[in-house]
Enzyme design. Sequence first.
Site, short mmCIF file in Angstrom:
data_model
loop_
_atom_site.label_atom_id
_atom_site.label_comp_id
_atom_site.label_asym_id
_atom_site.label_seq_id
_atom_site.Cartn_x
_atom_site.Cartn_y
_atom_site.Cartn_z
CE1 TYR A 90 -4.10 -1.53 -0.31
CE2 TYR A 90 -3.44 -2.85 1.57
CZ TYR A 90 -4.30 -2.60 0.52
OH TYR A 90 -5.36 -3.43 0.30
CD GLU B 194 2.31 -29.17 12.29
OE1 GLU B 194 2.89 -30.24 12.52
OE2 GLU B 194 1.44 -29.06 11.43
CG ASP C 260 0.12 -32.69 13.15
OD1 ASP C 260 0.11 -32.77 14.39
OD2 ASP C 260 -0.70 -32.00 12.49
#
Lengths: 560, 363
Positions: free
Chosen positions: B104, B197, B249
């Site tokens: 921006y 995680e 995981d």
Amino acid sequence: MFKRFLGAHPENDKRKTKSNHSIYHVVSRGDGWAVVQSFEQISAADFFYRNRDLAGFTNPTRAIFSSLRELVENSLDAADQSGIPSDVYIRLSYDHERVVKEADEVKSKDENLFDNDVNSSEPKVYRLRVADNGSGVPARHIPSAFGQVLFGSKYKLKQARGTFGLGGTMALLYGQITTHKPAFVVSSTGGARIYMYKLVVDIQRNRPIIMDRKLLLNKEGWRGTIVEFSLEGDYAKAMSRILEYLKQTALVNPYANITFIDPKGRLYRFSRVTTKMPPPPKETKPHPYGIDVETIQRLIRITPCRNMIDFMRNHFHRVGEKTAHNFLESAGIGKTRTPKRLSQEGIVRLVKMMKRFRAFLPPDASCLSPIGEELLKAGILKELKPEFIAICQRQPSTYSGHPFIVEAAIAYGGEIQGKNDIVLYRFANRIPLLYDEASDVSWRIIKRINWRRYKVTTGMPIAILVHICSTKVPYKTVGKEFIADRPEVKREILNGIREAARQLQHFLTKREHVEKERRRLSTFSKYLPKIARFSTELAGKEKAPNIKKLLSSVRKYEEN
Amino acid sequence: MKKTKSATLERKKEIITALEDFGLNLYEQMEKGVFPSIKMPSRSIENIHYSSDLRQYVLGERAVRRSARNIRHIRPFTQLVWAAYFAHELAKHRKTSTLRDVYYSAQAYNMSFKDQPESNNIITDLETVSGFAREDFNVFPEERSAIFGDLTIEYTVPGYEGKQLNLTSHPDGVMIGPALTSAEFAKTGADKVIAIEKGGLFTRFVEEQVHKKFNALLVLTAGQAPRATRHFIHRLNKELNLPVSIFTDGDPWGMHIAMVIISGSANAAHLRGLATPDAKWSGVWASDIVEYKLPSDPLTDIDVKRLYELQKDPRYEGKLWQKEAKKFLKIRKKAEQEAFSRYGLTYIVDEYLPAKLEAFEKS
């Protein structure tokens, strides 16, 4: 100069009507047997009176359009032939006398049954006046020229707008049968007198009836023709077509001044942009390929020639001594035979051999008068105001012994609106063709062309103009509205449009380049100063580096 | 510790100088009347190689030249110069910005980018050309990762200079944002780093006092670790000599989260200081799924495809990685960290974690 015609070309169906012809009223009984009920003979005028659809007088809208058009074309032809740039003045007004009278009638009856609103789109009675500065009609021909169907000056082999010798009188005839009023014709060939006729057509006899005749002294040396008559029509519905017709007429006749005052008093003026006119067409003899038995018979009747060699040389287009010899030899026709002694079979054979003989020279185009690149350009510029014009005039070509020239033009941009379909303007012998566009051969050709090859995409502001001029335009119908699908004509139109399209492609490509270059330069001049500014800030310098040289080097490099 | 502090400030100075030199170079080229151009290493796929010495991806020899003379280059070139100017302004005024903010901000200079990826790409160009990470220029992505544990930091950001904070002070953890990234490490009682995680497990670990039980700093990567977080882990490992173990995981995606922390990504081949090659992936392994009889889901086709890809990846050359990738493909199963909940809430902390850390220390 006024459109009269006596079947100059035998394959023309109209020919049949030229002689007093018998019509059989046949009533089918429904059991397969037909009984001949009665025999009667009708005149040519009567025939067209009964079949006015053929000449474009189908309904009040078409009728007013056709009347105006026929008279304007006569006027333009008359001026063309005298070699003077035309001034055509057209005035269409309400026939007040009639309106007032009818209004009185209506008052005395049930007012609800009659719509007397002048503004409604019902057929009304108009007065049409067309004045020109053409060659004028010799006094003794005036009554016949305007009061007799199929009488005229165009029974000649050269290019003219009119072909059937029908239009002018048909207009008057139509006015007469819808209003029961005589027509006024004023004309002078520039001599000492001006002739004024008030006449009606004797439909059954195909004869003019002169109701009044006046002579005026032509002190000013005026030359031209004025026709004025009343007719029923529907201007409200015909208006857009009439204006379109005038605009397109002005487009292909840029040397003509056309003034039109419509019933509401609105003035439309199409001014000439040049006084240059296309070279006038020369009269020509028939070409052997376009001949038929009837024509031969007529030629034999009038010929002074004593042998076939002379007969061939004197009566046919582009046949000389050598060609005549070669032809007669290969056709096995005695060179010394007397034409008048040819048997019926001999004539048929002659025609057959003429069509087969390959060595006749093609017709030359001196009998044609194409508009020409310069005038076409002037006309298109004047009426369409495009940004770009590509014009292609094809070499003369022939179909069935009739010479023709195709002129194609493509106009792009400017005041032309971008539409989904390409705008097509069709012209034949400088007459705009407005009806039945989709049946026209040009339309089908345009549809078949792969326009993307020429960088043309849908929605581009493009107008295509096709003009065909010929001693015999291959119209498909008597209404003179669209061109038939003749292979020779089709090829010429296709090649003409392609050639113009290639020019357009060049233009578009070039413009693309220019546009690309412009964008390139603007990109540099947009970004380089920013690079300079930010590097100056980063480097902590006071003054920005001078990038003018860099910017100008970009420009210079590209121009080389 | 004073030494590292000056190092941070030193680095800031280096950055500002690098940016100014960049501008000066262009300025001088223009003064000479030539179109400014720059040379930088190519980031195309063919020029990205895995360096087994550095244990991360690096850029090869190939270089590209960007010139303002070239119509196709001039726009990105200008954007790059603007980005350098903008980064310089940030550094000078010690302000921070985000990638979104950069996108921006450009509009204020009439330099609009056509989309966010375009502006991100220009920032990556700036990294390549200067050799500094965007975080060094104070340009950060949107943050979502956090840290919790006994580490005291000292801020260097304006208004907080010299202020200290212990990272146990808030139970949700402290966001690894611009301020933390640029902070100096004052002192720590921890002797290891555990990266996790998922947010759920991170919170559980804080509740279970894992940081105390195992004397560890807990880092939440929140999925694929942001570059600031990877850099932060790198610093914890390098500056404080803390070993790092990573828990993810038990699937190809978790495996790769660990790998990117360890060996970095191809996208950041032009940068150093983001990888932590000595960090260890401590689970959940495929073999854990078997050994602990964890509740599991079958591998999807995409999982399988990803595993085949990873097997060919040069970063996965190590024995452990090859073994576990093969095992996943064999058992065709995957398990989440939460799978341990079947043995009760504290099982993972009481049983699994100690066993893993022990194995880790032995290795």
